[in-house]
Design a protein around this motif. Structure first.
Motif, PDB file in Angstrom:
ATOM      1  N   SER A 405       0.814  -1.219   0.000  1.00 29.18           N
ATOM      2  CA  SER A 405       0.000   0.000   0.000  1.00 29.18           C
ATOM      3  C   SER A 405       0.847   1.268   0.000  1.00 29.18           C
ATOM      4  O   SER A 405       0.378   2.334  -0.406  1.00 29.18           O
ATOM      5  N   GLU A 406       2.101   1.164   0.442  1.00 31.92           N
ATOM      6  CA  GLU A 406       2.980   2.331   0.508  1.00 31.92           C
ATOM      7  C   GLU A 406       3.747   2.571  -0.787  1.00 31.92           C
ATOM      8  O   GLU A 406       4.402   3.612  -0.930  1.00 31.92           O
ATOM      9  N   ILE A 407       3.682   1.643  -1.720  1.00 31.16           N
ATOM     10  CA  ILE A 407       4.354   1.838  -3.010  1.00 31.16           C
ATOM     11  C   ILE A 407       3.593   2.891  -3.811  1.00 31.16           C
ATOM     12  O   ILE A 407       2.365   2.822  -3.918  1.00 31.16           O
ATOM     13  N   PRO A 408       4.275   3.887  -4.361  1.00 35.29           N
ATOM     14  CA  PRO A 408       3.581   4.935  -5.135  1.00 35.29           C
ATOM     15  C   PRO A 408       2.800   4.359  -6.310  1.00 35.29           C
ATOM     16  O   PRO A 408       3.254   3.425  -6.986  1.00 35.29           O
ATOM     17  N   VAL A 409       1.605   4.918  -6.548  1.00 38.75           N
ATOM     18  CA  VAL A 409       0.734   4.469  -7.632  1.00 38.75           C
ATOM     19  C   VAL A 409       1.025   5.268  -8.896  1.00 38.75           C
ATOM     20  O   VAL A 409       1.182   6.492  -8.854  1.00 38.75           O
ATOM     21  N   ARG A 410       1.110   4.557 -10.019  1.00 37.39           N
ATOM     22  CA  ARG A 410       1.317   5.212 -11.308  1.00 37.39           C
ATOM     23  C   ARG A 410       0.235   4.777 -12.288  1.00 37.39           C
ATOM     24  O   ARG A 410       0.114   3.585 -12.595  1.00 37.39           O
ATOM     25  N   PRO A 411      -0.567   5.718 -12.801  1.00 41.37           N
ATOM     26  CA  PRO A 411      -1.571   5.347 -13.809  1.00 41.37           C
ATOM     27  C   PRO A 411      -0.875   4.814 -15.055  1.00 41.37           C
ATOM     28  O   PRO A 411       0.178   5.324 -15.452  1.00 41.37           O
ATOM     29  N   PRO A 412      -1.426   3.807 -15.703  1.00 42.33           N
ATOM     30  CA  PRO A 412      -0.771   3.249 -16.898  1.00 42.33           C
ATOM     31  C   PRO A 412      -0.636   4.260 -18.024  1.00 42.33           C
ATOM     32  O   PRO A 412       0.301   4.183 -18.819  1.00 42.33           O
ATOM     33  N   GLU A 413      -1.545   5.227 -18.079  1.00 38.76           N
ATOM     34  CA  GLU A 413      -1.477   6.242 -19.142  1.00 38.76           C
ATOM     35  C   GLU A 413      -0.229   7.116 -19.031  1.00 38.76           C
ATOM     36  O   GLU A 413       0.179   7.734 -20.013  1.00 38.76           O
ATOM     37  N   SER A 414       0.352   7.163 -17.835  1.00 35.84           N
ATOM     38  CA  SER A 414       1.503   8.044 -17.624  1.00 35.84           C
ATOM     39  C   SER A 414       2.831   7.388 -17.956  1.00 35.84           C
ATOM     40  O   SER A 414       3.886   8.007 -17.819  1.00 35.84           O
ATOM     41  N   SER A 415       2.813   6.149 -18.405  1.00 30.02           N
ATOM     42  CA  SER A 415       4.048   5.449 -18.745  1.00 30.02           C
ATOM     43  C   SER A 415       4.757   6.148 -19.897  1.00 30.02           C
ATOM     44  O   SER A 415       4.181   6.370 -20.964  1.00 30.02           O
ATOM     45  N   ALA A 416       6.005   6.501 -19.669  1.00 34.95           N
ATOM     46  CA  ALA A 416       6.757   7.275 -20.657  1.00 34.95           C
ATOM     47  C   ALA A 416       6.993   6.496 -21.949  1.00 34.95           C
ATOM     48  O   ALA A 416       7.098   7.071 -23.025  1.00 34.95           O
ATOM     49  N   HIS A 417       7.091   5.174 -21.845  1.00 36.40           N
ATOM     50  CA  HIS A 417       7.463   4.375 -23.011  1.00 36.40           C
ATOM     51  C   HIS A 417       6.286   3.652 -23.663  1.00 36.40           C
ATOM     52  O   HIS A 417       6.463   3.017 -24.710  1.00 36.40           O
ATOM     53  N   LEU A 418       5.099   3.735 -23.066  1.00 36.86           N
ATOM     54  CA  LEU A 418       3.990   2.929 -23.550  1.00 36.86           C
ATOM     55  C   LEU A 418       3.565   3.320 -24.964  1.00 36.86           C
ATOM     56  O   LEU A 418       3.412   2.457 -25.840  1.00 36.86           O
ATOM     57  N   GLN A 419       3.348   4.602 -25.207  1.00 40.01           N
ATOM     58  CA  GLN A 419       2.948   5.040 -26.537  1.00 40.01           C
ATOM     59  C   GLN A 419       4.039   4.782 -27.562  1.00 40.01           C
ATOM     60  O   GLN A 419       3.762   4.461 -28.727  1.00 40.01           O
ATOM     61  N   GLU A 420       5.279   4.884 -27.111  1.00 43.15           N
ATOM     62  CA  GLU A 420       6.409   4.564 -27.989  1.00 43.15           C
ATOM     63  C   GLU A 420       6.346   3.102 -28.423  1.00 43.15           C
ATOM     64  O   GLU A 420       6.567   2.769 -29.597  1.00 43.15           O
ATOM     65  N   LEU A 421       6.022   2.217 -27.482  1.00 41.98           N
ATOM     66  CA  LEU A 421       5.907   0.795 -27.809  1.00 41.98           C
ATOM     67  C   LEU A 421       4.722   0.520 -28.722  1.00 41.98           C
ATOM     68  O   LEU A 421       4.810  -0.320 -29.629  1.00 41.98           O
ATOM     69  N   TYR A 422       3.607   1.188 -28.470  1.00 43.29           N
ATOM     70  CA  TYR A 422       2.452   1.008 -29.346  1.00 43.29           C
ATOM     71  C   TYR A 422       2.823   1.324 -30.807  1.00 43.29           C
ATOM     72  O   TYR A 422       2.417   0.606 -31.727  1.00 43.29           O
ATOM     73  N   GLN A 423       3.583   2.390 -31.005  1.00 47.68           N
ATOM     74  CA  GLN A 423       3.926   2.789 -32.365  1.00 47.68           C
ATOM     75  C   GLN A 423       5.059   1.947 -32.940  1.00 47.68           C
ATOM     76  O   GLN A 423       4.963   1.436 -34.062  1.00 47.68           O
ATOM     77  N   GLU A 424       6.127   1.772 -32.173  1.00 49.43           N
ATOM     78  CA  GLU A 424       7.326   1.101 -32.679  1.00 49.43           C
ATOM     79  C   GLU A 424       7.147  -0.409 -32.778  1.00 49.43           C
ATOM     80  O   GLU A 424       7.607  -1.044 -33.733  1.00 49.43           O
ATOM     81  N   TRP A 425       6.473  -0.983 -31.796  1.00 51.80           N
ATOM     82  CA  TRP A 425       6.353  -2.441 -31.715  1.00 51.80           C
ATOM     83  C   TRP A 425       5.056  -2.953 -32.343  1.00 51.80           C
ATOM     84  O   TRP A 425       5.048  -3.949 -33.064  1.00 51.80           O
ATOM     85  N   LEU A 426       3.931  -2.233 -32.080  1.00 51.27           N
ATOM     86  CA  LEU A 426       2.618  -2.738 -32.464  1.00 51.27           C
ATOM     87  C   LEU A 426       1.977  -1.987 -33.618  1.00 51.27           C
ATOM     88  O   LEU A 426       0.821  -2.247 -33.964  1.00 51.27           O
ATOM     89  N   GLU A 427       2.689  -1.022 -34.188  1.00 49.14           N
ATOM     90  CA  GLU A 427       2.227  -0.295 -35.369  1.00 49.14           C
ATOM     91  C   GLU A 427       0.945   0.488 -35.111  1.00 49.14           C
ATOM     92  O   GLU A 427       0.064   0.568 -35.973  1.00 49.14           O
ATOM     93  N   GLY A 428       0.824   1.058 -33.918  1.00 45.23           N
ATOM     94  CA  GLY A 428      -0.325   1.892 -33.597  1.00 45.23           C
ATOM     95  C   GLY A 428      -1.245   1.261 -32.577  1.00 45.23           C
ATOM     96  O   GLY A 428      -1.201   0.048 -32.339  1.00 45.23           O
ATOM     97  N   THR A 429      -2.090   2.099 -31.966  1.00 49.16           N
ATOM     98  CA  THR A 429      -2.958   1.620 -30.885  1.00 49.16           C
ATOM     99  C   THR A 429      -4.152   0.814 -31.378  1.00 49.16           C
ATOM    100  O   THR A 429      -4.755   0.066 -30.607  1.00 49.16           O
TER     101      THR A 429
END
Length: 456
Positions: A405-429
């Motif tokens: 419970s003490e570990i900081p929470v991070r929304p998945p939308e805030s991931s710095a590399h997620l959109q990069e992976l969607y484009q580079e790895w998966l060719e778009g969302t």
């Protein structure tokens, strides 16, 4: 004789003697070719007890027992030893991915902060010969975001003629196994098609990471460290191979307890080391988690997303209301006295059983349910929260819950590399590759009529 969580009237695999209730699959202690035991000679033989299979139709089959014997420290050590031999053609790149729910166990076990426990675990694994250590948070990011989109789509498609709701989460392999083998259609049609974080991590490692390293997927040996034994069965499930190369995403699953046992029996010197990232970043990243009671947080994140996308409502705090017991909670979004969204969390098989009964009777009021096989969630996985006699270690579990419970929470939308992976790895969302890599289908055998004829 039946397993603790068995939903069958009779067990077709167990015999009449009490001694055979804990029939297990033995894995011999690792031994080098010259007959001398190597550094893990003290490690107890790994065992998979029938009672550890939380959700099966007829316990662990013989074929699965043989396969499960490979999901052990023995196979892990085998690859470590092969990498020490002169024949480089047999060498494999060893990658270990650690689930976030495992870190509180190591922190509590070794009386460390979560960050120090992560560094200690990473340092130990690399002292053994592991090349890369990742955490699976980025995979959970994908799983949550795809679940969010799927729920909104199902909400729009739902009608009297097409019952696409409720959507039931699919991140827990014990629950999915139960749904596929015992319940079948129409329950499986309500399962979220998004792959679990473990399955997504397998694709990330064997496809994206392997290509970044110019390696064929078969040269990578991928190990998952997880809280529960059902993750081992998930790794064996047919159809969970990465979509683009046919390689199995996870080669071996070890529970947190199995890794801790190896650590306790080892006399290797350990240098604490930061966890690696899939992107080659040199800077150490902070330990973060998703917003869940003791899980990857699908309910909380899907709820917030749906409230905003469907009704334009911004939800900051999630209020969980416990109902019949502490493992069944509901969350609602109301406006002007009208319930807009009705979500629930059902943990443990007693709550799952009640949920299914109401669903089949058409008396189910929820749009979405986060379903987990273990009471109190993933932190209570049988691979890390048990005493030696097989019962829940309540003191340890409470300590892990406080740490988590003490570990900081991070929304998945805030991931710095997620959109990069969607484009580079998966060719778009919205590409076809997203569907191939991040989604799955389910087996739907016809369930027997007495599967739900159980009194708790």
């Amino acid at each position: 004789m039946k397993c603790e969580h068995c939903t069958r009237k009779e067990c077709s695999k167990k015999t009449k003697t009490d001694d055979q209730e804990n029939v297990s699959v033995d894995v011999p202690s690792p031994i080098q070719k010259n007959g001398e035991k190597e550094e893990f000679y003290k490690l107890a033989d790994a065992k998979i007890f029938l009672s550890d299979c939380l959700a099966c139709e007829s316990c662990v089959t013989m074929e699965e027992g043989v396969q499960l014997s490979q999901q052990s420290a023995k196979d892990f050590v085998r690859v470590l030893n092969l990498n020490k031999e002169c024949d480089a053609s047999k060498h494999r790149v060893l990658v270990v991915s650690v689930c976030p729910q495992s870190l509180p166990y190591f922190a509590a076990k070794f009386n460390l902060s979560v960050t120090d426990a992560s560094r200690r675990l990473c340092g130990f694994l690399k002292s053994l010969g592991v090349h890369y250590v990742f955490d699976t948070t980025i995979a959970a990011d994908f799983s949550i975001l795809e679940s969010q989109k799927e729920f909104v789509r199902r909400y729009h498609q739902h009608s009297e003629e097409q019952h696409t709701l409720p959507m039931l989460t699919s991140a827990c392999p014990g629950w999915v196994r139960y749904a596929e083998r015992v319940l079948g259609h129409p329950v499986t049609t309500h399962l979220c098609t998004t792959k679990s974080p473990q399955q997504v991590m397998g694709s990330l490692v064997k496809d994206y990471f392997a290509r970044q390293q110019n390696l064929p997927p078969e040269k990578v040996f991928h190990v998952i460290v997880a809280p529960c034994y059902d993750k081992k069965l998930e790794a064996l499930r047919e159809g969970f191979c990465t979509a683009m190369n046919g390689a199995r995403g996870t080669d071996c699953v070890l529970t947190s307890g199995e890794i801790a046992q190896i650590m306790e029996q080892s006399d290797l010197s350990i240098k604490d080391t930061a966890v690696d990232t899939l992107f080659g970043d040199l800077k150490e990243t902070a330990i973060q988690r998703h917003d869940g009671l003791s899980s990857d947080g699908h309910l909380a994140h899907v709820f917030r997303h749906a409230a905003k996308e469907l009704f334009g409502e911004h939800v900051e705090e999630i209020t969980y209301r416990a109902l019949r017991n502490k493992d069944f909670h509901e969350v609602t979004l109301e406006k002007n006295g009208k319930v807009l969204l009705h979500f629930a969390a059902a943990y443990g098989f007693r709550n799952i059983q009640n949920m299914i009964l109401k669903l089949k009777k058409g008396k189910f009021p929820y749009h979405f349910v986060e379903v987990l096989a273990c009471p109190r969630g993933c932190l209570n996985g049988r691979g890390q929260a048990q005493t030696e006699d097989g019962h829940t270690d309540r003191v340890l579990l409470q300590q892990m819950e406080g740490i988590y419970s003490e570990i900081p929470v991070r929304p998945p939308e805030s991931s710095a590399h997620l959109q990069e992976l969607y484009q580079e790895w998966l060719e778009g969302t919205e590409s076809s590759k997203v569907q191939d890599v991040l989604h799955t289908t389910y087996q739907s055998p016809e369930p027997s009529k007495d599967n739900l004829d159980i009194k708790w």
